[in-house]
Motif scaffolding. Structure first.
Motif, PDB file in Angstrom:
ATOM      1  N   ASP A  74      38.609  40.897  33.993  1.00 13.61           N
ATOM      2  CA  ASP A  74      39.105  40.074  35.105  1.00 13.61           C
ATOM      3  C   ASP A  74      38.313  40.366  36.372  1.00 13.61           C
ATOM      4  O   ASP A  74      37.795  41.467  36.557  1.00 13.61           O
ATOM      5  CB  ASP A  74      40.586  40.392  35.382  1.00 13.61           C
ATOM      6  N   GLN A  77      40.695  43.387  40.282  1.00 17.12           N
ATOM      7  CA  GLN A  77      40.930  44.742  39.793  1.00 17.12           C
ATOM      8  C   GLN A  77      41.720  45.498  40.859  1.00 17.12           C
ATOM      9  O   GLN A  77      41.773  45.085  42.025  1.00 17.12           O
ATOM     10  CB  GLN A  77      39.588  45.451  39.512  1.00 17.12           C
ATOM     11  N   ARG A  81      45.171  43.005  41.945  1.00 16.22           N
ATOM     12  CA  ARG A  81      45.832  42.442  40.763  1.00 16.22           C
ATOM     13  C   ARG A  81      47.268  42.031  41.047  1.00 16.22           C
ATOM     14  O   ARG A  81      47.991  42.715  41.750  1.00 16.22           O
ATOM     15  CB  ARG A  81      45.799  43.444  39.600  1.00 16.22           C
ATOM     16  N   ASN A  88      46.604  39.826  31.168  1.00 12.53           N
ATOM     17  CA  ASN A  88      45.598  38.984  31.806  1.00 12.53           C
ATOM     18  C   ASN A  88      46.286  37.875  32.563  1.00 12.53           C
ATOM     19  O   ASN A  88      47.149  37.177  32.016  1.00 12.53           O
ATOM     20  CB  ASN A  88      44.665  38.365  30.760  1.00 12.53           C
ATOM     21  N   ASP A  89      45.859  37.711  33.790  1.00 13.49           N
ATOM     22  CA  ASP A  89      46.479  36.742  34.686  1.00 13.49           C
ATOM     23  C   ASP A  89      45.804  35.383  34.508  1.00 13.49           C
ATOM     24  O   ASP A  89      44.728  35.147  35.036  1.00 13.49           O
ATOM     25  CB  ASP A  89      46.300  37.261  36.121  1.00 13.49           C
ATOM     26  N   LYS A  95      48.779  37.151  44.851  1.00 11.38           N
ATOM     27  CA  LYS A  95      49.766  38.227  44.698  1.00 11.38           C
ATOM     28  C   LYS A  95      51.148  37.849  45.232  1.00 11.38           C
ATOM     29  O   LYS A  95      52.151  38.419  44.839  1.00 11.38           O
ATOM     30  CB  LYS A  95      49.276  39.488  45.416  1.00 11.38           C
ATOM     31  N   LYS A 106      38.802  34.160  42.868  1.00  6.52           N
ATOM     32  CA  LYS A 106      39.528  34.376  41.616  1.00  6.52           C
ATOM     33  C   LYS A 106      39.728  33.035  40.898  1.00  6.52           C
ATOM     34  O   LYS A 106      39.591  32.936  39.679  1.00  6.52           O
ATOM     35  CB  LYS A 106      40.884  35.029  41.905  1.00  6.52           C
TER      36      LYS A 106
END
Ligand code: OGA
Ligand code: MN
Length: 296
Positions: A74, A77, A81, A88-89, A95, A106
């Motif tokens: 990903d 990190q 995250r 896994n997103d 967030k 991202k």
């Protein structure tokens, strides 16, 4: 409850099963784990409807099938995250659960999932199973498509089989993201995403069926000039993703879809980027690098 698995796609009866008679919020019996593994060997993709699970329940269910990968592939990190390292997103959220800005790094990195791929083929030991749980789905679009790489192998002519049988490819996310024009990797990411080797043809350890091991991350073939390698890989991906080999999964709330990355490719489809989409993936690791496995 009695576990049952039935073919879901009348046009591709050997590909994609629907599992009923199981509640993934509860511990899974050894018999059910074995039945699911047998279903995975047969179909390559299994769909579980109406499974309103949380991350802890998804992790517990996934661990029945082997060691889980951590999300080292990903882009987010550490502090960045949204989810734990074992989840896994697969979302377009930050967030604080807000939809990411159009130019968010991202988000742009995540658009790589729209290219046909096999999960973690950019890791020396690639993924075995992926388990993707739909927590929030957009009102329309955002399907996930799956391609049957065993059927794709079976349909190759003898000459092409001979040509590709022993080839070894280089896979890296630097390449797959670069295809979409995403190139602003940090030095740390360039090190973390260094290329790995994968066989181009695999043999399933249980069924003995062969499959093409293709992925958007494959950008070179060992010993081949790069343009010739990329031309061949494109040609193979085009062959393997013809409609007769492809099943489109239309998400419903609380679906969980599980696939065998050794025998499938998948990709995400477009949806309205202002809508929320929150899917979470747990990933079971394979046992060994594919280069240590025999094709036949
Ligand atoms: C994944 C993935 C596709 C999608 O979870 O590995 O590629 O439709 N997902 O989100
Ligand atoms: Mn994926």
């Amino acid at each position: 409850m009695t576990l049952e698995i039935k073919p879901i796609d009348p046009q591709r009866p050997g590909f994609v099963g629907e599992v009923s008679g199981i509640d993934l919020r509860q511990p899974t019996s050894a018999a059910d784990v074995a039945a699911i593994e047998a279903g995975m060997d047969r179909f390559g993709v299994l769909v579980f409807h109406d499974q309103p699970i949380d991350d802890a329940q998804q992790l517990a269910f996934s661990r029945n099938f082997g060691n889980l990968e951590t999300a080292t592939g990903d882009i987010a990190q550490g502090e960045q995250r949204r989810l734990s390292m074992e989840v896994n997103d697969i979302s377009n959220l930050d967030k604080n659960n807000n939809v990411l800005a159009r130019d968010d790094r991202k988000r742009l990195f995540g658009l790589g999932n729209m290219l046909w791929h096999s999960d973690s083929s950019f890791k020396a030991v690639p993924a075995k199973y992926s388990l993707l749980s739909a927590r929030v789905i957009p009102p329309k679009g955002g399907n996930t498509e799956f391609a049957d790489m065993r059927a794709a192998w079976d349909a190759l002519d003898a000459e092409t089989r001979d040509l590709v049988e022993d080839l070894v490819c280089e896979h890296t996310q630097i390449y797959s993201r670069g295809v979409l024009g995403f190139t602003d990797f940090t030095d740390e990411e360039r090190r973390r995403f260094a290329p790995v080797l994968q066989r181009l043809v695999r043999t399933h350890p249980v069924t003995g069926r062969r499959s093409l091991f293709l992925s958007s991350h494959a950008g070179a073939i060992v010993g081949w000039p790069v343009p010739e390698a990329r031309a061949l890989l494109r040609d193979l991906v085009e062959h393997a993703t013809q409609r007769q080999f492809v099943h489109a999964h239309v998400w419903r709330d609380h679906d969980l879809v599980m696939w065998d990355n050794r025998v499938t490719m998948h990709r995400a489809r477009r949806y309205d980027a202002s809508e929320r989409r929150d899917l979470r993936r747990t990933t079971v690791a394979s046992e060994a690098p594919t280069v240590q496995q025999q094709a036949a």
